[in-house]
Scaffold this motif. Structure first.
Motif, PDB file in Angstrom:
ATOM      1  N   LEU A 172     -16.470 -10.900   9.614  1.00  0.00           N
ATOM      2  CA  LEU A 172     -15.549 -10.955   8.555  1.00  0.00           C
ATOM      3  C   LEU A 172     -14.686  -9.433   8.580  1.00  0.00           C
ATOM      4  O   LEU A 172     -14.716  -9.024   7.741  1.00  0.00           O
ATOM      5  N   LYS A 173     -13.614  -9.810   9.547  1.00  0.00           N
ATOM      6  CA  LYS A 173     -13.042  -8.101   9.913  1.00  0.00           C
ATOM      7  C   LYS A 173     -11.542  -8.684  10.467  1.00  0.00           C
ATOM      8  O   LYS A 173     -11.415  -9.561  11.104  1.00  0.00           O
ATOM      9  N   ALA A 174     -10.576  -8.106   9.862  1.00  0.00           N
ATOM     10  CA  ALA A 174      -9.224  -8.248  10.196  1.00  0.00           C
ATOM     11  C   ALA A 174      -8.646  -6.943  10.524  1.00  0.00           C
ATOM     12  O   ALA A 174      -9.347  -6.227  11.287  1.00  0.00           O
ATOM     13  N   MET A 175      -7.495  -6.884  10.743  1.00  0.00           N
ATOM     14  CA  MET A 175      -6.583  -5.585  10.933  1.00  0.00           C
ATOM     15  C   MET A 175      -6.024  -4.728   9.866  1.00  0.00           C
ATOM     16  O   MET A 175      -5.362  -5.217   9.338  1.00  0.00           O
ATOM     17  N   PRO A 176      -6.561  -3.686   9.450  1.00  0.00           N
ATOM     18  CA  PRO A 176      -5.979  -3.048   8.170  1.00  0.00           C
ATOM     19  C   PRO A 176      -4.703  -2.296   8.323  1.00  0.00           C
ATOM     20  O   PRO A 176      -4.510  -2.038   9.397  1.00  0.00           O
ATOM     21  N   PRO A 177      -4.174  -2.509   7.282  1.00  0.00           N
ATOM     22  CA  PRO A 177      -2.604  -1.857   7.347  1.00  0.00           C
ATOM     23  C   PRO A 177      -2.772  -0.237   7.414  1.00  0.00           C
ATOM     24  O   PRO A 177      -1.742   0.455   7.988  1.00  0.00           O
ATOM     25  N   LYS A 178      -3.975   0.401   7.367  1.00  0.00           N
ATOM     26  CA  LYS A 178      -4.127   1.685   7.645  1.00  0.00           C
ATOM     27  C   LYS A 178      -5.571   1.935   8.173  1.00  0.00           C
ATOM     28  O   LYS A 178      -6.288   1.539   7.341  1.00  0.00           O
ATOM     29  N   LEU A 179      -5.653   3.012   9.085  1.00  0.00           N
ATOM     30  CA  LEU A 179      -6.838   3.241   9.350  1.00  0.00           C
ATOM     31  C   LEU A 179      -7.173   4.704  10.089  1.00  0.00           C
ATOM     32  O   LEU A 179      -5.963   5.110  10.609  1.00  0.00           O
ATOM     33  N   VAL A 180      -8.248   5.163  10.146  1.00  0.00           N
ATOM     34  CA  VAL A 180      -8.563   6.313  10.818  1.00  0.00           C
ATOM     35  C   VAL A 180      -9.151   5.935  12.096  1.00  0.00           C
ATOM     36  O   VAL A 180      -9.919   5.292  12.148  1.00  0.00           O
ATOM     37  N   SER A 181      -8.823   6.870  13.166  1.00  0.00           N
ATOM     38  CA  SER A 181      -9.461   6.489  14.666  1.00  0.00           C
ATOM     39  C   SER A 181     -10.785   6.901  14.689  1.00  0.00           C
ATOM     40  O   SER A 181     -11.222   7.582  13.783  1.00  0.00           O
ATOM     41  N   ASP A 182     -11.490   6.263  15.698  1.00  0.00           N
ATOM     42  CA  ASP A 182     -12.998   6.371  15.723  1.00  0.00           C
ATOM     43  C   ASP A 182     -13.159   8.051  15.711  1.00  0.00           C
ATOM     44  O   ASP A 182     -14.450   8.349  15.336  1.00  0.00           O
ATOM     45  N   ASP A 183     -12.471   8.856  16.357  1.00  0.00           N
ATOM     46  CA  ASP A 183     -13.003  10.330  16.308  1.00  0.00           C
ATOM     47  C   ASP A 183     -12.541  10.944  15.145  1.00  0.00           C
ATOM     48  O   ASP A 183     -12.674  12.139  14.957  1.00  0.00           O
ATOM     49  N   GLY A 184     -11.939  10.248  14.389  1.00  0.00           N
ATOM     50  CA  GLY A 184     -11.368  10.815  12.855  1.00  0.00           C
ATOM     51  C   GLY A 184     -10.354  11.600  12.922  1.00  0.00           C
ATOM     52  O   GLY A 184      -9.911  12.456  11.696  1.00  0.00           O
ATOM     53  N   ARG A 185      -9.600  11.884  14.018  1.00  0.00           N
ATOM     54  CA  ARG A 185      -8.453  12.843  13.888  1.00  0.00           C
ATOM     55  C   ARG A 185      -7.087  11.923  13.996  1.00  0.00           C
ATOM     56  O   ARG A 185      -6.052  12.995  13.774  1.00  0.00           O
ATOM     57  N   HIS A 186      -6.930  10.872  14.007  1.00  0.00           N
ATOM     58  CA  HIS A 186      -5.803  10.210  13.969  1.00  0.00           C
ATOM     59  C   HIS A 186      -5.502   9.212  12.857  1.00  0.00           C
ATOM     60  O   HIS A 186      -6.314   8.329  12.667  1.00  0.00           O
ATOM     61  N   MET A 187      -4.336   9.048  12.216  1.00  0.00           N
ATOM     62  CA  MET A 187      -4.112   8.079  11.173  1.00  0.00           C
ATOM     63  C   MET A 187      -3.255   6.966  11.720  1.00  0.00           C
ATOM     64  O   MET A 187      -2.063   7.399  12.078  1.00  0.00           O
ATOM     65  N   VAL A 188      -3.588   5.950  11.836  1.00  0.00           N
ATOM     66  CA  VAL A 188      -2.669   4.597  12.141  1.00  0.00           C
ATOM     67  C   VAL A 188      -2.289   3.899  11.054  1.00  0.00           C
ATOM     68  O   VAL A 188      -2.915   3.417   9.950  1.00  0.00           O
ATOM     69  N   ILE A 189      -1.201   3.507  11.217  1.00  0.00           N
ATOM     70  CA  ILE A 189      -0.439   2.875   9.908  1.00  0.00           C
ATOM     71  C   ILE A 189       0.315   1.492  10.445  1.00  0.00           C
ATOM     72  O   ILE A 189       0.828   1.601  11.745  1.00  0.00           O
ATOM     73  N   ARG A 190       0.344   0.607   9.992  1.00  0.00           N
ATOM     74  CA  ARG A 190       1.174  -0.887  10.127  1.00  0.00           C
ATOM     75  C   ARG A 190       1.972  -1.068   9.139  1.00  0.00           C
ATOM     76  O   ARG A 190       1.787  -1.987   8.173  1.00  0.00           O
ATOM     77  N   PRO A 191       3.288  -0.548   8.983  1.00  0.00           N
ATOM     78  CA  PRO A 191       4.095  -0.599   8.119  1.00  0.00           C
ATOM     79  C   PRO A 191       4.649  -2.514   7.882  1.00  0.00           C
ATOM     80  O   PRO A 191       5.214  -2.733   7.020  1.00  0.00           O
ATOM     81  N   LEU A 192       4.533  -2.944   8.938  1.00  0.00           N
ATOM     82  CA  LEU A 192       4.950  -4.335   8.793  1.00  0.00           C
ATOM     83  C   LEU A 192       3.728  -5.454   8.197  1.00  0.00           C
ATOM     84  O   LEU A 192       3.934  -6.760   8.435  1.00  0.00           O
ATOM     85  N   ALA A 193       2.764  -4.761   7.826  1.00  0.00           N
ATOM     86  CA  ALA A 193       1.669  -5.502   7.448  1.00  0.00           C
ATOM     87  C   ALA A 193       2.067  -6.790   6.530  1.00  0.00           C
ATOM     88  O   ALA A 193       1.233  -7.814   6.389  1.00  0.00           O
TER      89      ALA A 193
END
Length: 310
Positions: A172-193
């Motif tokens: 039960l997993k989707a695609m979050p509007p905001k997440l931190v990459s696996d290495d913890g160094r990058h912030m990914v955002i999805r403004p069109l969420a």
């Protein structure tokens, strides 16, 4: 001789009204997502990943618009990954971005040859292509000093991912509007969420973005994501508002009424003398409008439950 000014026709006025209305809806949706999830902050340098498709063009266009009126200062830099697909029109994006006056960088990496060499003919290329692309974009974000990486996934993409994970991954997993990459160094955002794909399609057509098709994955007609997407479109056609309701469910999760002992302490669950917040009310039917109060009283109960107004 005086020449009378050419006044806009009724059709022109209506077209402008429709563009303005749709633009306002998308701006509000993007602004709400940014605010709800704290996507962009004062002083951010946002790397906008631009593929040449309708979603990323719309994302850049809306972010540029919001940048002018936002109460905070942030930078935007567009980045396109040229994956060396045969026939890729290399001039389109540089010309478009130069005309806009947007800072940009074109990154050339031949991931196309790698994918075609590694993935057997007829197999889905998306997994490997996505991993290669993600690694390159993270590296470029470091080089540019970007504090956020903006991707153009929209509401329908998020719902498709939810069902793909359920159907094929047992999660039960989707695609979050905001997440931190696996290495913890990058912030990914999805403004069109919060944005609907059909709105993005209309906006892209109205704005006449120079769309670049993806020849690498676009020819894979039997992709599981494509099949799930068609299922969602059919639901949206038959039951207006159903996708909105499903998306809201992602923001109203009740762990005590799922079945994951890692998320809820079922073993430690005890009876108590006071009411239990979620108890067995989860089995109750959602409250529906009374027939006498509802303008759609003659519509079926299922349609009433699924219907949503803009």
């Amino acid at each position: 001789m005086d020449i009378a000014p050419v006044l806009p026709s009724t059709a022109d006025k209506k077209a402008k009204y429709n563009v303005d209305k749709l633009s306002k809806r998308l701006r509000h949706a993007v602004g709400d997502a940014i605010d709800d999830f704290g996507m962009i902050e004062q002083g951010d340098r946002v790397m906008v990943c631009l593929s040449g498709g309708k979603d990323s063009y719309t994302m850049l266009d809306i972010l540029l618009n919001l940048q002018k009126s936002a109460p905070i200062d942030f930078e935007l830099i567009a980045v396109n990954l040229d994956q060396k697909q045969p026939g890729f029109p290399e001039h389109v994006l540089p010309e478009y971005l130069t005309q806009l006056g947007v800072p940009f960088r074109i990154v050339e990496e031949d991931t196309y040859s790698i994918v075609k060499r590694v993935v057997p003919e007829g197999k889905t290329t998306c997994g490997l292509c996505s991993r290669l692309r993600r690694g390159i974009l993270y590296r470029v974000a470091d080089e540019l000093g970007a504090t956020k990486i903006a991707l153009g996934h929209h509401r329908d993409d998020i719902l498709e991912t939810l069902f793909l994970n359920m159907f094929h991954g047992g999660r039960l997993k989707a695609m979050p509007p905001k997440l931190v990459s696996d290495d913890g160094r990058h912030m990914v955002i999805r403004p069109l969420a919060y944005c609907r794909e059909k709105d993005i399609e209309r906006y892209s057509e109205m704005r006449e973005f120079p769309i670049i098709p993806c020849n690498l994955c676009g020819s894979q007609a039997n992709l599981q994501r494509e099949m799930v997407g068609q299922m969602l479109k059919e639901w949206d056609r038959r039951f207006p508002g159903r996708l909105e309701t499903m998306f809201r469910s992602l923001q109203n999760v009740v762990p005590s009424h799922l079945a994951d002992p890692k998320r809820f302490d079922f073993k430690g669950l005890k009876t108590q003398d006071t009411p239990f917040e979620d108890g067995d009310t989860a089995f109750d039917e959602p409250e529906l409008p009374q027939a006498s109060d509802h303008p759609l009283a003659r519509v079926s109960i299922l349609d009433n439950r699924d219907r949503c107004h803009d």
